[in-house]
Design an enzyme around this catalytic site. Structure first.
Site, mmCIF file in Angstrom:
data_model
loop_
_atom_site.group_PDB
_atom_site.id
_atom_site.type_symbol
_atom_site.label_atom_id
_atom_site.label_comp_id
_atom_site.label_asym_id
_atom_site.label_seq_id
_atom_site.Cartn_x
_atom_site.Cartn_y
_atom_site.Cartn_z
ATOM 1 N N TYR A 1 32.782 -29.805 55.502
ATOM 2 C CA TYR A 1 32.527 -29.051 54.270
ATOM 3 C C TYR A 1 33.654 -28.077 53.928
ATOM 4 O O TYR A 1 33.457 -27.169 53.113
ATOM 5 C CB TYR A 1 31.220 -28.268 54.401
ATOM 6 N N THR B 1 38.781 5.995 64.630
ATOM 7 C CA THR B 1 38.341 5.012 65.607
ATOM 8 C C THR B 1 38.355 3.650 64.919
ATOM 9 O O THR B 1 38.338 3.576 63.683
ATOM 10 C CB THR B 1 36.934 5.338 66.123
ATOM 11 N N HIS C 1 -2.625 -27.806 45.060
ATOM 12 C CA HIS C 1 -3.091 -28.425 46.306
ATOM 13 C C HIS C 1 -2.724 -29.905 46.360
ATOM 14 O O HIS C 1 -3.389 -30.708 47.024
ATOM 15 C CB HIS C 1 -4.609 -28.261 46.475
ATOM 16 N N GLN D 1 29.297 6.399 66.029
ATOM 17 C CA GLN D 1 30.602 5.781 65.844
ATOM 18 C C GLN D 1 30.499 4.634 64.845
ATOM 19 O O GLN D 1 31.422 4.365 64.087
ATOM 20 C CB GLN D 1 31.150 5.246 67.171
ATOM 21 N N SER E 1 21.814 -45.889 50.693
ATOM 22 C CA SER E 1 21.237 -46.269 51.975
ATOM 23 C C SER E 1 22.125 -47.310 52.619
ATOM 24 O O SER E 1 22.709 -48.161 51.932
ATOM 25 C CB SER E 1 19.823 -46.830 51.787
ATOM 26 N N LYS F 1 18.850 -47.903 46.546
ATOM 27 C CA LYS F 1 18.401 -46.510 46.619
ATOM 28 C C LYS F 1 19.381 -45.519 46.004
ATOM 29 O O LYS F 1 20.602 -45.615 46.183
ATOM 30 C CB LYS F 1 18.127 -46.118 48.069
ATOM 31 N N VAL F 2 18.829 -44.564 45.257
ATOM 32 C CA VAL F 2 19.548 -43.386 44.781
ATOM 33 C C VAL F 2 18.777 -42.187 45.328
ATOM 34 O O VAL F 2 17.740 -41.800 44.788
ATOM 35 C CB VAL F 2 19.624 -43.326 43.241
ATOM 36 N N ARG G 1 27.478 3.730 70.431
ATOM 37 C CA ARG G 1 28.305 2.560 70.145
ATOM 38 C C ARG G 1 28.210 1.535 71.272
ATOM 39 O O ARG G 1 28.271 1.894 72.450
ATOM 40 C CB ARG G 1 29.776 2.976 69.990
ATOM 41 N N VAL H 1 29.325 -10.421 66.374
ATOM 42 C CA VAL H 1 28.274 -10.893 65.479
ATOM 43 C C VAL H 1 28.727 -10.824 64.022
ATOM 44 O O VAL H 1 28.500 -11.748 63.231
ATOM 45 C CB VAL H 1 26.982 -10.079 65.692
ATOM 46 N N ARG I 1 31.522 -11.213 62.805
ATOM 47 C CA ARG I 1 32.469 -12.275 62.470
ATOM 48 C C ARG I 1 31.759 -13.517 61.939
ATOM 49 O O ARG I 1 32.405 -14.431 61.425
ATOM 50 C CB ARG I 1 33.314 -12.624 63.691
#
Length: 461
Positions: free
Chosen positions: A17, A125, A174, A252, A300, A306-307, A340, A347, A349
């Site tokens: 992708y 920092t 339903h 921090q 397929s 098939k579409v 800190r 994470v 990233r």
């Protein structure tokens, strides 16, 4: 990335992708983060020069040179920063620290006669730089890439709503035949929901908040060096000057409640589209929607005819993955041990990955909407084959006329049975009502029983 490289990518986001996720590269790549960090360091250095308390002076030429470091940031600059981090360069030892490498990069690129070297990263920092950099990238990714794609989907839905506002369609509650609606009204519901969802995203992006308070959020280093400077006002002016809101009370780390709110807002929009993807898939399955075949595409591997509704299916998968990632991110980034811990660094990233799955989902939903065309004949045939759905209208009109057992009469006629319009007309003939009411009942048809569905489309903003 070349086609060959893409074949060996660990993630499909950078492999299969990669063409679809490429628009996020300027905001979610490692090089983009480096550039944003350079921007923060440079603008901070210039802000220090504007303080009367500091001896630092930067003339117009130096300022233009410094701003050019991020305005004209190139691949060779990103590679140099990586070299400074991992190997060292030009007298700088390897840092094994990504933000320190950016500091060394700015030092390395200063004009030869500059006295600014000691003031780069003064009192900061790493989190002061990182929290601002991440938010600048997130803000622009949202405004420049993700929201425009969502607006495109919303506009497509609104266009379908207006084009098919009076196309009658059997509703299903339903999963069973229910009071008819119009296809346009159903698309208007999704357009309105997505419009509100994008509004929440926009508001959350506008409320991204930055901090600049030092190692423990107390401005300790700044205050020690220049106790007479109002560092809180300085920090607020600097952060808001970057286009972010100011977060005054932090450890921090920036608490990241703002990022969590943004991620939750995206999950809300994604849930609207997941609901849409499922409904469109079902409409295709019921042949309410036809799909335009794409020349050269195989539906397929074994069934040539098939579409398949693959765009909606692909969107469903990617948005589900995105929501899983966004929920994890929202939960994780708002916690930190004491003042800190570094677990959030790796994470964060992955924000780009979550956004990339969002982007694929949005473009796939848009592609699916472009291919579908309502099958008016099938919709009308389905309506005509379920005359029992006018039962609601019949019993409601009879209630209006004061018949207490109206519901029971219609229930006895229709529940669990196959009925025709003639069966209803036989019922009407036996009713003790005014002839005008009898004629009103006889005029009821499934296709005509859509209320003001067509008018509701006009409620779209």
């Amino acid at each position: 990335m070349t086609d060959t490289d893409a074949l060996y990518a660990v993630s499909p986001l950078d492999g299969r992708y990669s063409g679809r996720t490429a628009p996020l590269s300027p905001y979610a790549s490692e090089a983009a983060l480096m550039r944003a960090r350079v921007r923060v360091e440079v603008e901070y250095l210039i802000a220090l020069a504007d303080l009367e308390a500091t001896p630092l002076e930067l003339d117009l030429e130096e300022r233009e040179h410094l701003r050019g470091l991020y305005k004209h940031f190139a691949e060779e600059d990103a590679r140099l920063i990586k070299t400074l981090e991992t190997e060292g360069h030009a007298g700088f030892e390897a840092t094994n620290h990504d933000v320190k490498a950016v500091e060394y990069f700015v030092r390395h690129r200063l004009p030869e006669d500059s006295d600014a070297s000691a003031w780069i990263h003064f009192g900061l920092t790493s989190e002061d730089v990182n929290n601002l950099s991440h938010r600048l990238l997130v803000r622009d990714a949202v405004s420049e890439v993700l929201l425009p794609e969502l607006y495109e989907v919303r506009d497509a839905l609104a266009g379908m709503a207006r084009d098919y506002r009076d196309l009658p369609m059997l509703a299903r509650t339903h999963g069973q035949p229910a009071t008819p609606t119009t296809f346009g009204k159903e698309m208007a519901v999704y357009a309105a929901r997505l419009g509100r969802a994008t509004g929440r995203i926009h508001a959350a992006a506008d409320d991204l908040r930055g901090k600049l308070g030092g190692a423990s959020g107390t401005y300790a280093a700044h205050h020690a060096a220049y106790p007479d400077v109002d560092w809180r006002s300085f920090a607020e002016e600097f952060v808001t000057g970057l286009g972010l809101e100011f977060e005054p009370l932090t450890t921090q780390v920036n608490p990241c409640d703002d990022l969590a709110a943004l991620f939750d807002a995206f999950r809300g929009a994604n849930n609207v589209l997941l609901d849409l993807d499922l409904d469109m898939w079902l409409y295709v399955s019921d042949r309410y929607l036809g799909q335009e075949a794409v020349e050269g595409e195989t539906g397929s591997s074994t069934m040539p005819h098939k579409v398949n509704p693959i765009d909606f299916e692909n969107s469903e998968g990617n948005l589900s993955k995105a929501n899983s990632d966004l929920e994890f991110l929202a939960d994780y980034v708002t916690t930190s041990r004491l003042q800190r811990d570094l677990s959030d660094s790796t994470v964060k990233r992955n924000i780009g990955g979550a956004f990339a799955h969002c982007l694929i989902g949005y473009t796939k939903t848009a592609a699916g909407l472009e291919k579908v065309v309502p099958n008016e004949n099938v919709m009308r045939e389905d309506l005509e084959s379920t005359p029992e759905i006018i039962g609601e209208a019949v019993q409601t009109i009879l209630r209006r006329e004061g018949q207490e057992d109206a519901y029971e009469q219609v229930k006895d006629l229709t529940r669990g049975k196959e009925v025709t319009l003639e069966d209803f007309r036989d019922l009407f003939d036996d009713l003790e009502v005014e002839e005008s009411v009898r004629e009103e009942l006889r005029e009821l048809t499934p296709a005509g029983y859509t209320g003001v569905g067509d008018e509701l489309v006009g409620d779209l903003e």
